[in-house]
Structure formats: structure tokens, C-alpha cells
Design an enzyme around this catalytic site. Structure first.
Site, mmCIF file in Angstrom:
data_model
loop_
_atom_site.group_PDB
_atom_site.id
_atom_site.type_symbol
_atom_site.label_atom_id
_atom_site.label_comp_id
_atom_site.label_asym_id
_atom_site.label_seq_id
_atom_site.Cartn_x
_atom_site.Cartn_y
_atom_site.Cartn_z
ATOM 1 N N CYS A 96 0.890 -1.180 -0.017
ATOM 2 C CA CYS A 96 0.129 0.092 -0.085
ATOM 3 C C CYS A 96 1.005 1.314 0.008
ATOM 4 C CB CYS A 96 -1.028 -0.121 1.198
ATOM 5 S SG CYS A 96 -2.475 0.900 0.732
ATOM 6 N N ARG A 130 -12.389 6.738 -1.163
ATOM 7 C CA ARG A 130 -11.348 5.800 -0.684
ATOM 8 C C ARG A 130 -11.799 4.370 -1.268
ATOM 9 N NH1 ARG A 130 -7.647 7.514 2.632
ATOM 10 N NH2 ARG A 130 -6.720 5.326 2.823
ATOM 11 N N HIS A 197 -3.644 -5.437 2.228
ATOM 12 C CA HIS A 197 -3.370 -5.667 3.723
ATOM 13 C C HIS A 197 -3.940 -6.938 4.345
ATOM 14 C CE1 HIS A 197 -2.087 -1.459 4.325
ATOM 15 N NE2 HIS A 197 -3.223 -0.971 3.670
HETATM 16 N N1 GLN Z 1 -1.929 6.966 2.218
HETATM 17 C C1 GLN Z 1 -2.096 5.988 1.111
HETATM 18 C C2 GLN Z 1 -3.456 6.112 0.211
HETATM 19 O O1 GLN Z 1 -4.446 6.735 1.084
HETATM 20 C C3 GLN Z 1 -1.877 4.717 1.537
HETATM 21 C C4 GLN Z 1 -2.843 3.987 2.520
HETATM 22 C C5 GLN Z 1 -2.377 2.588 3.157
HETATM 23 O O2 GLN Z 1 -1.501 2.297 2.936
HETATM 24 N N2 GLN Z 1 -3.423 1.984 3.404
HETATM 25 O O3 GLN Z 1 -3.676 5.777 -0.632
#
Ligand code: GLN
Length: 252
Positions: A96, A130, A197
Site C-alpha cells: 500500500c 477511498r 493488507h
Molecule cells: N495513504 C495512502 C492512500 O491513502 C496509502 C494508504 C495505506 O497504506 N493503507 O492511498
């Protein structure tokens, strides 16, 4: 050089460790130990140098925009050594936020462009909303062997692979790199980046062993055939995770 151990460098474990991504290290350590393989874990923090060739595997976890901004310039300072190590066969696993920073850049929601290391042929731009939820991929890391990879994602970043770049897998359920391409992650040789994840490795035992074999290949010259382990629990966890992803419906 001992043939029966791996040296693993974990980048910024205190900053990039969101959603228990550190658990991936515990899984690799155990799966190595169960086979009598040593696991020499070395945290790599701010200001620490990297000697190309020192590590068989470099690992970096995920993080929010804030943590990414805290480490980005220091990571770029390590960039030449990381690129040299990857080109010489060190395995890499990036999750990520760490995945995003191994590309050319990550432009966050505020429009701030964080420089990347350039190990992976991609760039990332944060978008509206998101991408969150369980994910199921179909991977073909070994030609002809299609394997499921299950996890979950939570990112604003939309990652765009360069033309011709190899994704990690095809999205069966979930968003993946950008919610449109139908692909997730990126692979260049022994280097892999992914949004998954979970942590990722406890529920994907085959992939944990693939990563371990790539790290060993850095020492041995080619990936060894690892003895199989009793992975009933891990396979059950993958089925549960895959079923949750499928319940989301096909690719958004
Ligand atoms: N900050 C990055 C995003 O929002 C990665 C997020 C994460 O590592 N879960 O895309």
C-alpha cells in the site's frame, strides 16, 4: 555466505505499519524457522544506510499520507541503494503506502507530490473517495499456475502502471490499483508491490512461501523448492477472506 538463512530489511517499521502489516514479518520468520532456515531481521529507520546486496528481502508496509510524507525524503535518499539491490536480485515486498512510494511519485489528497524511489514502473494519484474492502485476486506468478490472493484494501491512491508493466494479479473482486484497470499490484522480477493488507501473508501461505523463496534465491541463485507445511488454518483463512470479497460482488 550461509545458504540456510535470509537477511530481511524492514523499512520504517515505526512509521509504515498500518493494519498490522508488521505481521507479514512474523509469518515469514515462522515459515522459515519451521524449515530450519534462519531469519536475520534488520529494521531500517530514518537516516539508516542500505548496503546493496546486504539484504535478501526488503519489506515496507503501508501508512496514511502523513506517515508517508514523514519518510518520503529519507526513502528517496536510500533510493539508489534500493534500486541497485533490486536490480541485483534482492527480493522486495511493498504494501500500500510503501508500494506507492516505490513508484515514481505519490500525489496525495492535498495535491502534495511525494517523490518515490522508482523501483516499480508506476505512479499514484489520490482520488475522490477511498477504495475500501475485501479484495480477491487471481495471480499467475509462475506461468500456468493461477493462484488466489485475498486481503483487504483501504487507499485513496489510484495507481497507474506504465505501459507493459506486469501487475501482480487480476481483480476478481474489489478495486485493485485504480478501480478501473482490472489489475492490482505490480511485479518486476523478485520485486512485488500490492495494496493488500490483512496482514497479507498469514492468509496467503503460498504467496508467503513465494516471497521466502525469492529471498532465498538472492542467496542461492535460484528459488529452492520449499517443503510443504500443514497450512489447513491458513487455507481456511484464505477461503473466508475470498468469500467476503466475492460477497462484495464482482469488480466495482
Ligand atoms: N495513504 C495512502 C492512500 O491513502 C496509502 C494508504 C495505506 O497504506 N493503507 O492511498
Amino acid at each position: 555466505m550461509s545458504r540456510n538463512k535470509v537477511v530481511v530489511g524492514h523499512l520504517y517499521p515505526d512509521y509504515l505499519n498500518i493494519y498490522a502489516d508488521r505481521g507479514n514479518m512474523a509469518v515469514l520468520e515462522r515459515r522459515a524457522a519451521w524449515r530450519g532456515i534462519g531469519f536475520d531481521y534488520r529494521a531500517i529507520g530514518m537516516g539508516d544506510g542500505i548496503v546493496p546486496g546486504e539484504h535478501d528481502l526488503l519489506y515496507v508496509g503501508g501508512g496514511q499520507d502523513r506517515e508517508q510524507a514523514l519518510v518520503a525524503l529519507d526513502l528517496v535518499g536510500k533510493g539508489e541503494a534500493i534500486r541497485e539491490a533490486a536490480e541485483a536480485g534482492t527480493a522486495v515486498l511493498a504494501v500500500c503506502g510503501g508500494y506507492q512510494l516505490l513508484g515514481r511519485f505519490y500525489r496525495d489528497r492535498a495535491g502534495v507530490e511525494l517523490p518515490g524511489v522508482g523501483v516499480l514502473p508506476l505512479h499514484t494519484v489520490a482520488g475522490e473517495g477511498r477504495m475500501i474492502g475485501d479484495v480477491l485476486l487471481e495471480c499467475e506468478l509462475v506461468r500456468g499456475e493461477r493462484r488466489p490472493l485475498a486481503g483487504f484494501e483501504n487507499h485513496a491512491g489510484r495507481t497507474i502502471l506504465d505501459d507493459g508493466a506486469e501487475p501482480l494479479g487480476r481483480v476478481v473482486a474489489g478495486f485493485g490499483n485504480d478501480g478501473r484497470s482490472g489489475h492490482e499490484g505490480c511485479r518486476v522480477g523478485r520485486a512485488v508491490g500490492t495494496y493488500l493488507h490483512g496482514p497479507l501473508l498469514p492468509r496467503n501461505a503460498w504467496f508467503a512461501d513465494w516471497i521466502l523463496a525469492q529471498a532465498l534465491a538472492h542467496r542461492l541463485g535460484e528459488p529452492p523448492q520449499l517443503e510443504s507445511l500443514p497450512d489447513d488454518l491458513e487455507e481456511s483463512a484464505q477461503r473466508v477472506s475470498a468469500a467476503r470479497a466475492r460477497a462484495r460482488g464482482g469488480r466495482r
